[in-house]
Design an enzyme around this catalytic site. Structure first.
Site, PDB file in Angstrom:
ATOM      1  N   GLU A  53      10.105  60.990   9.259  1.00  0.00           N
ATOM      2  CA  GLU A  53       9.948  60.780  10.690  1.00  0.00           C
ATOM      3  C   GLU A  53       9.422  59.360  10.957  1.00  0.00           C
ATOM      4  OE1 GLU A  53       7.064  62.697  14.186  1.00  0.00           O
ATOM      5  OE2 GLU A  53       6.818  63.234  12.068  1.00  0.00           O
ATOM      6  N   ILE A  55       7.282  56.531  12.547  1.00  0.00           N
ATOM      7  CA  ILE A  55       5.978  56.355  13.187  1.00  0.00           C
ATOM      8  C   ILE A  55       5.974  54.983  13.854  1.00  0.00           C
ATOM      9  CG2 ILE A  55       3.484  56.224  12.855  1.00  0.00           C
ATOM     10  CD1 ILE A  55       4.681  58.985  12.293  1.00  0.00           C
ATOM     11  N   ASP A 189      -4.751  58.815  -2.610  1.00  0.00           N
ATOM     12  CA  ASP A 189      -4.507  57.362  -2.690  1.00  0.00           C
ATOM     13  C   ASP A 189      -4.840  56.739  -1.340  1.00  0.00           C
ATOM     14  OD1 ASP A 189      -3.757  54.861  -3.569  1.00  0.00           O
ATOM     15  OD2 ASP A 189      -1.604  55.214  -3.396  1.00  0.00           O
TER      16      ASP A 189
END
Length: 242
Positions: A53, A55, A189
């Protein structure tokens, strides 16, 4: 996109994104849409890809005070959810259903009953790879290309120190020292480059998830910096310092 034809890395990343999204409605991630293999076309490929998706990130938006606060709340909520949302997955153990990657470094997530055992496994991998980097097909070298240790040589002192450390880890990090420790879902991370922000607030990307000690997340964050006092105040409002 990836230079490696295998899709394993992106399968693991997708599982991490979906798992974080399930942890709490407040945790925002890009939705994975598709994974596939790229053929070789001219000088490009073969490889693999992950489509996510879009952003519409605001440049440096994650550094804004309000977004640092929201991010602190988000990470705290993700860490806190594990015994309610994921208890049947981790069953009190440390690890993750799939191995994944920290950049191009494979993270072995075999389930362990104690945090000390899991952390020892993680350290062992780093010691084994300290002077060798199979992902880049070579020996670690200095700035002028000389092998740091020489082909086929080992760092005996490093391994001796590691063995000594491992004998102390159960005392330092085992159940007797940390009797109330429960596995927390970690991004794995979380440096500042793996957090974005759009008009609706912060978004987490590029995880290397596992169930571990929540303070491992904070350790990674402090290593690379970039998170402000607004983040930590919001986080510790939910998870007080000990």
């Amino acid at each position: 996109m990836n230079r490696v034809e295998s899709m394993e890395m992106f399968v693991a990343e997708s599982l991490g994104l979906v798992t974080m999204a399930r942890s709490s409605p407040s945790v925002r991630v890009p939705k994975p849409l598709d994974i596939g293999v790229l053929p070789r076309v001219g000088d490009f490929g073969p490889g693999s890809f992950l489509v996510m998706e879009w952003i519409d990130a605001i440049p440096f938006g994650v550094l804004r005070s309000e977004n640092q606060q929201k991010l602190g709340n988000m990470v705290a909520e993700m860490h806190a959810c594990s015994d309610t949302v994921f208890a049947n997955v981790h069953m009190g153990r440390f690890g993750f259903p799939l191995n994944n990657w920290l950049s191009l470094t494979a993270q072995i997530n075999d389930w362990k009953e104690s945090w000390a055992d899991f952390f020892s496994l993680r350290l062992q991998r780093q010691v084994d790879r300290a002077y060798s980097c199979p992902c880049y097909s070579g020996i670690a070298r200095n700035e002028i290309g000389q092998p740091l240790l020489g082909e086929g040589l080992d760092d005996a002192e490093l391994r001796e120190v590691f063995i000594e450390l491992c004998t102390k880890l159960p005392e330092l990090l085992g159940p007797e020292r940390l009797p109330s420790l429960r596995p927390a879902l970690l991004h794995g991370d979380l440096w500042i480059g793996n957090a974005l922000a759009d008009k609706d607030g912060p978004v987490l990307i590029d995880p290397a998830c596992y169930y571990g000690h929540a303070e491992m997340e904070l350790a990674i964050m402090s290593l690379f910096q970039g998170f402000t006092v607004d983040f930590y105040e919001a986080y510790h409002a939910r998870h007080p310092k000990v």
